[in-house]
Design an enzyme around this catalytic site. Sequence first.
Site, PDB file in Angstrom:
ATOM      1  N   THR A 192       6.142  21.152  15.017  1.00 28.53           N
ATOM      2  CA  THR A 192       5.618  21.270  13.664  1.00 28.53           C
ATOM      3  C   THR A 192       4.308  22.065  13.606  1.00 28.53           C
ATOM      4  O   THR A 192       3.453  21.922  14.473  1.00 28.53           O
ATOM      5  CB  THR A 192       5.363  19.866  13.097  1.00 28.53           C
ATOM      6  N   GLY A 230       2.398  14.132  18.522  1.00 32.93           N
ATOM      7  CA  GLY A 230       1.770  12.937  19.086  1.00 32.93           C
ATOM      8  C   GLY A 230       1.301  13.188  20.509  1.00 32.93           C
ATOM      9  O   GLY A 230       1.827  14.065  21.198  1.00 32.93           O
ATOM     10  N   GLU A 270      10.981  14.028  12.127  1.00 29.40           N
ATOM     11  CA  GLU A 270      12.330  14.396  12.566  1.00 29.40           C
ATOM     12  C   GLU A 270      13.167  14.872  11.382  1.00 29.40           C
ATOM     13  O   GLU A 270      14.351  14.602  11.279  1.00 29.40           O
ATOM     14  CB  GLU A 270      13.047  13.229  13.272  1.00 29.40           C
TER      15      GLU A 270
END
Lengths: 670, 646
Positions: free
Chosen positions: A149, A188, A432
């Site tokens: 992303t 993350g 997702e």
Amino acid sequence: QDKYAQGFGLGSVNPDLASERQTASFSVERLTTVLDGGAEHTRVRRAVVEAIERDPVFSRENQYFQTQNERYEAAVRKAVHLQKKMHEMGWREDGPEFIYIYRALAGDVAFLLHRVFMRSISVLGSDEQVAKWIPLATKHQLIGSYAQTELGHGTYLQGLETTAVFDTTTQEFILNTPKISAMKWWPGDMGRSATHTVVFAQLYVHGKCYGVHPFIVQIRSLRDHSLCPGITAGDIGPKMNFEHIDNGYLMLQNVRIPRENMLNKFCEVQPDGTYVRRGSQKINYFTMTTLRVSLLSDEVILPLMKACTIAIRYSAVRRQSKLNPGEEEAKILDYQTQQEKLLPQLAAAYAFHFINNYLHKLFDRGYKEIQERNFSSLPELHASSSGFKAMLSQYCTAGVEICLRACGGHGYSLLSGLPSLYTKILASCIYEGENTILLLQTARFLIKCFAAASAGQPVPQSVTYLAAVKPGKCPAKNKLDFLNPDIYVEAYQHTAIRLLSSTAAKLQDLIQSGVKKHEAWNQCTVQLVQAAKAHCHYITVKNFVETVEKLENKAGIQKIMKHLCDLYALHGIFSNAGLFLHDGYISGAQMDMITASYLDLLGVIRKDAVPLVDAFDFTDKSLNSALGSYDGNVYQRLYEWAQKSPTNQQISPAYEKYLRPLLHNKLSKL
Amino acid sequence: VCNGDYRQSRGILFSSSVLSPEALVINDPDFQHEDLNFLSRSQRYEQAIRKSSLMVMKLREYGIADPEEIYWFKSFVHRGRPEPLDLHLGMFLPTLLTQATPEQQDRFFMPAWNLEIIGTYAQTEMGHGTHLRGLETTATYDPATQEFILNSPTVTSIKWWPGGLGKTSNHAIVLAQLYTQGQCKGLHAFIVPIRQLGTHEPLPGITVGDIGPKFGYDEMDNGYLKMDNFRIPRENMLMKYAQVEPDGTYVKPLSDKLTYGTMVFIRSLIVGDSARSLSRACTIAIRYSAVRHQSELKPGEPEPQILDYQTQQYKLFPLLATAYAFHFVGAYIKDTYRRISGDINEGDLSELPELHALTAGLKAFTSWTANAGIEECRMACGGHGYSRCSGIPDIYVTFTPSCTYEGENTVMMLQTARFLVKSYNQVAAGQRVSGMVSYLNDLSRQRIQPQHVAARTVSVRINDPVSLVEAYKARAARLVEAAAKNLQAELNHRKSKEDAWNRTSVDLVRASEVHCHYVIVKLFTAKLSEISNAAVRAVMTELCLLYTLYGISKNAGDFMQAGILTDAQITQVNQRVKELLAIIRPNAVALVDSFDFHDTHLGSVLGRYDGNVYENMFEWAKKSPLNKTEVHESFHKHLKPMQAKL
């Protein structure tokens, strides 16, 4: 102080909850083993949960009082300690215990993306790449992340702007973040922890763009953890939840990596710059597709089960107002309005548990085929993972919020456990793949299948029903007929086909009237989303019915599951009445029968509500809720926990600095 | 492009232009501080207290005393967030004014006005919220010493939640069951000192503290209070209405309905708050959707603004229309309350029950809708909506408790339902009813026809707001009737009234919802004719149509089942909704600009007026506490040792 402990002593169960358990119509233990998929699984799960919860390092006791920095540090400490623990317990990554560890930790642990990093190398990497990186990652000699992303781009992967340009002279890729919106954002473990990451970038060779590809990039020194040259990285700041995870940003400036760092199982850039593709390009997204399914259980369904457990137990303990004059105040679970809020969520939690089993079977089969380089099931897998991820995450998020609000004021306290369940699950609607976009992908698949089915061509098994278009009316004569699964499954099927066929027809009309294809598509997207949801809803109901039929008819299990299945199905019709009434398949009078049957079921399931959440078998520690504990000593616990709040343990500097002058009317000196 | 004049449409939202407290606050360096998202809870409490103290001083300095002006000033200082003195200013002082005797006002009001006394309002208990009669705290009168003895007899009776109680207040108005001469006289209010003046330590017999972290309200010290044989003088019971004489004789108050007035007022504030909170979320989501580009609509062309996608418009524009609808509803209730509060002072309470019933339902309807709408807006911002920098998480957690406080929403809906059923029964008994429920009068005429559902078909014109109001009216009539009949059927089967009520409550809540929905559509439609500027009226008419038609589309089952609309008409409605989305699209940003939120007040990187989203997200993130050092200390403490060992 003693009088406050009377009847609330820890260890003794609140009589209001005890009485609920005495009247269970089925064996709770038996249902738990059904949910776990067998007694052996239950045993292993409980052993893992116990080992984790007994270890003070994994405690979540102070979680609600910690700052972002403290949460992050605790998560890293837990992740490191987990390695030791696994070794000590003899748990292996491919062992039966492994799937329960994350569940037992309630996700409160760092390095989750490390696993995604490893998985993407396993799926997308060549044998040599797997042999090189996986052992390093397994031993935690590096910590991985997964950087897809960007600040300006999420679900639409083709739009990613990071570039990787191949330099034949040095046999290296040069990675760059050409503008601010191309900065990697959200991954993350990347803000503070990761040393390596898989970066998705547009591949350029000899000036030609070959689309998005994955590259392994080192971002921090393995020696002192400082950032590598050309790398800018950090934490993206506070979020609604995931305080324990260092979601990060990453900027790349002329970062050079060797040619071998492009994951090349399916496509490769050869030393002279020749681009070679093996198999389908779609395989690059397969990691994502499997992720969507693997997250459903822990991230989407379990939080709804936990929220139901907390809200239903609390509703059996909370007494408010009177149902009958002269009696004591009633349990709020006895109010029809409270049942209508909570029991459909409970039924949905069971429905989703079973659809998750269905998806896992579908994917296990598909995974094997893909390993054998047979890609024919990819479209169906992709469409199913997209549609069900969207439907389940959206429904469960709403469901958790309903549970939160059904607990009145106390639900708003972090100590209830509900706000953090909610803020965590709602991220699942976005990560997702954003839900609306996912549903449109499912719709695209359905439209294609519908055209194929109409033309008599073969279609994947889950959509064969599309060929069975038969007009007609619902044959139900009275409210009991609606407890017949054939009747409601047929209604769902009919509605799913109707929505899809009418949208397909409208698309066709628009295109024939000269509207460009893409514009026609955009004009139909609201309906397409609806059609995709209706398809998933139908499959979920059908699967619930088939699951119930296969259950053992012992210990009352099948009977109570049949009730829940009926409730799930009828609640869906009741809440979407317009869709079912639209073409007169269900008449107004039949809708009144459905409503009556639905409301009757609330009363039936009410009696087993507490045993039905007990069967989820959550420990008090995993719920981490002052309202939802097994013993129901809600108020005592709430009072005890509040006293532990840091706000009660330290003298507030606000008093000395501001309150005291205020109270003493010395405002002018401030 | 924009055909609605920005200033004009702003004008219809803000009727009176008071002095600009916004400018006073925003330009004042004393009110600046670090982004709250980066502070711990204790730090946020401290900031709030600091600003509140300053605020009180500045209010005096500027001579601001009008309640509405104070409200706006406060709202700008705290940027729409709660603060520890809220209950002192909003409940403690007003309660003294309305329920204290002149003697009590002399003793308490000026010290409270000067903040030597900071008070809160302690009603809710751990085990009891909306159902007030269930409160367990006791105040037992002792004629020997002429004192009340206050007790929290059970753990469930501990006062729990009152704002400002935990750390800030030194007094509380406590609601307790009054016992005198061995009899319980029900709930009464008492002024109870809880902390020592001077040292701020809790008084003997008082246990007080903060209830711990919550979803939001970080700056508020919501508290608990436990009392053990705590004695207060007889004169501390608020005795303007009910009284306890020195010998313990109880003197009853004149009327119960008086308390309705305060409730109507507070609930009308919540309706306004629903509108404002939803407007803020819409402003952020719509501006961001105009800045965010994603995917492709036409092959080969640049990525379009996500606001150009039909699905995005379908998420956001109905909410925008809803925000406008709720603004008008909030203003209507406030005006109606003002109009009849003159009558109330003169003892004429005739209009109060209907307004009370209506505001209960509207409070629930608007807060539920806004609550869900704020989440929709956040979701429509994708991943970045989830970051605290979007500002929407904050709006949500601050707003969501309004579904619970001042009356839990389901209970509120059932109160409205009680009024609706009562009105229905009056009509059934041959009486006529007036006001918003007058549509029930028509039912009696139709009852003679056996096929009531088919007979009620109205010829609805889907482009005519007035005709659509009729459709909503017919739906409300049908569902109120259905609920009332189901209730009657249950009553015929069972003995207890309460049991029958409970078994019908899902129907009753729906009846209230559709009644409120009708009222909102009616008020929005009525508002159109009051707008003089033609361009503004045009755009408001589009919004009104969207609100109304979207509501039909989403509740198509109700309209079809009642025979109000046919399948074919529903298909037309669905189609028309999509056309309206495209019509509203060019004005979308102007329509949120009209809400006129200042960037500081909006508190959102995504919703900035200048739209420079990405640069500012990066700047914001760099300030995150995790970024204070280049290498986080966890590396040295945990990561490095692990890597060394493995």
